[in-house]
Design an enzyme around this catalytic site. Structure first.
Site, PDB file in Angstrom:
ATOM      1  CD  GLU A 207      39.560  11.867 -49.753  1.00 22.40           C
ATOM      2  OE1 GLU A 207      38.369  11.829 -49.379  1.00 22.40           O
ATOM      3  OE2 GLU A 207      40.268  12.877 -49.623  1.00 22.40           O
TER       4      GLU A 207
ATOM      5  CE1 TYR B  75      34.695  14.683 -50.926  1.00 23.21           C
ATOM      6  CE2 TYR B  75      35.020  12.455 -50.106  1.00 23.21           C
ATOM      7  CZ  TYR B  75      35.371  13.783 -50.128  1.00 23.21           C
ATOM      8  OH  TYR B  75      36.415  14.219 -49.367  1.00 23.21           O
TER       9      TYR B  75
ATOM     10  CG  ASP C 114      33.040  16.616 -47.929  1.00 25.31           C
ATOM     11  OD1 ASP C 114      32.841  17.828 -48.187  1.00 25.31           O
ATOM     12  OD2 ASP C 114      33.924  16.240 -47.135  1.00 25.31           O
TER      13      ASP C 114
END
Length: 420
Positions: A80, A163, A181
């Site tokens: 991520e 997020y 996102d």
């Protein structure tokens, strides 16, 4: 276990529904708008319907990406952070290399900052690497080497915002939280035909409420990844492929003729610039600098370079960006001479292309030696930060250079020196 292979018998529509009912929420929502594009009571029903369709589509069409083959929270977190503002095709090979070098939090926590930056080289936005390194040290020191499984604790760790916390906690731990996102926001705005950006404020809260039922019924991590995948491959900013979308029949924006809503965000203008760099050899070793560019590359190693932002002051009013190789070489010589280095024996080695923030760079690379009278053991670049001190330059054999935290330009220059 592979997350893609899990939950492979999801129902596409709620019990008792039929193909006509599938279209009903979009028609009802479209009819109720009358020019006001705000979420209605139908939003939760539409989102829930779409979630079932979308997760089934995801199981069939998801790209095979390395971070989707693991349930390890550490690996999911690394992916991520790497994927922030970096393309998937760039991240995929580097992700696997990074995990080979640092397979868990403990290995990362005990590494030096330079080792971490070296493993991150080429991905850009190096503050992410520094944040991940600090995070690993906190996880090892305060959480027994295990990533906390609750979103609120995740938000206290370096480099993790709303997020990332939602994405990691839903994918790794099954937390029922929507991760919003840019891709997910665009899908949601079209699906429900929303004017407001649902990434913040009241609009975000309304979207999260609309998603509650779907998150309770379906695996949250799968749903979040399905939304991201749809936004990345089908529901594109400028050219949505509505004919390929599993939710096309219930998409309110499409029913309202607004499938290209919202308009793509205007990106910062990108400028084409020309630079020059020197591969300087002495005694079988090559010269590299750290801190020669202001800003994002402050901690990365490069070959001596005439940065396009610095060229004016060192080129005696000759503008950078010209296609004249003689002019470029003259600017490079003047720049290095102003710092006490005199190049001799220059020859054109090749050309590399790369980008830094809003600059698309073509760099002409020259091989050179130093005039004996100007060979020095120290260097004082005006742009170097005080903490770099005398370590702002190194003479190294070619085989050792790849182990440094290198800027993308340096890595591409190495390819010129060692063509495969």
């Amino acid at each position: 276990m592979d997350r893609i292979a899990t939950h492979n018998r999801l129902r596409m529509v709620p019990p008792g529904s039929n193909s006509n009912a599938t279209r009903a929420p979009a028609r009802a929502h479209a009819a109720s708008q009358h020019g006001s594009h705000e979420p209605t009571d139908n939003a939760a029903a539409i989102f829930s319907q779409a979630a079932g369709l979308l997760t089934s589509w995801y199981h069939e069409h998801a790209r095979d990406l390395p971070w989707r083959r693991t349930s390890d929270p550490y690996a999911i977190l690394v992916s991520e952070l790497m994927l922030q503002q970096t393309r998937v095709e760039t991240v995929a090979p580097r992700f696997e290399e990074f995990l080979e070098r640092f397979p868990d939090f403990e290995a990362l926590a005990t590494a030096t900052a330079e080792e971490v930056l070296a493993a991150w080289s080429g991905l850009g936005y190096y503050r992410r690497a520094r944040a991940l390194h600090t995070l690993a040290q906190i996880v090892v020191g305060e959480h027994g080497g295990r990533l906390p499984d609750d979103r609120q604790t995740l938000l206290t760790l370096p480099g993790i915002g709303p997020y990332t916390a939602a994405a990691v906690s839903s994918i790794a731990f099954g937390t029922a939280r929507l991760s919003i996102d840019g891709n997910v926001a665009r899908v949601a705005r079209r699906l429900l035909d929303l004017d407001e950006d649902p990434r913040a404020g009241a609009a975000r809260r309304r979207l999260e409420e609309a998603a509650n039922d779907a998150l309770a019924r379906l695996p949250p991590g799968t749903l979040n990844q399905a939304l991201m995948e749809l936004g990345a491959t089908v529901c594109l900013p400028r050219t949505p492929h509505c004919h390929r979308c599993p939710c096309g029949e219930i998409c309110v924006a499409r029913a309202n003729g607004r499938e290209r809503h919202p308009s793509p965000i205007k990106r910062q203008a990108v400028y084409d610039v020309v630079e020059a760099s020197a591969v300087i050899e002495q005694g079988g070793k090559l010269l590299l600098f750290r801190g020669q560019r202001p800003g994002v590359l402050q901690e990365m190693w490069e070959f001596p370079t005439l940065d396009s932002r610095l060229a004016d002051s060192s080129a005696d009013h000759e503008q950078p960006g010209t296609d004249s190789s003689d002019c470029l070489l003259r600017q490079l010589r003047l720049h290095l001479r102003s710092l006490g280095w005199e190049l001799v024996g220059t020859e054109h080695l090749g050309q590399i292309r790369h980008g830094i923030t809003n600059r698309r760079i073509r760099c002409e690379v020259y091989r050179a030696r130093l005039e004996r009278s100007t060979q020095r053991s120290t260097i004082g670049w005006p742009q170097a930060s005080a903490e770099l001190g005398p370590s702002a330059h190194r003479w190294l054999p070619l085989r050792q250079i790849a182990s440094l935290p290198l800027a993308a330009s340096a890595r591409k220059t190495l390819e010129l020196l060692s063509p495969s």
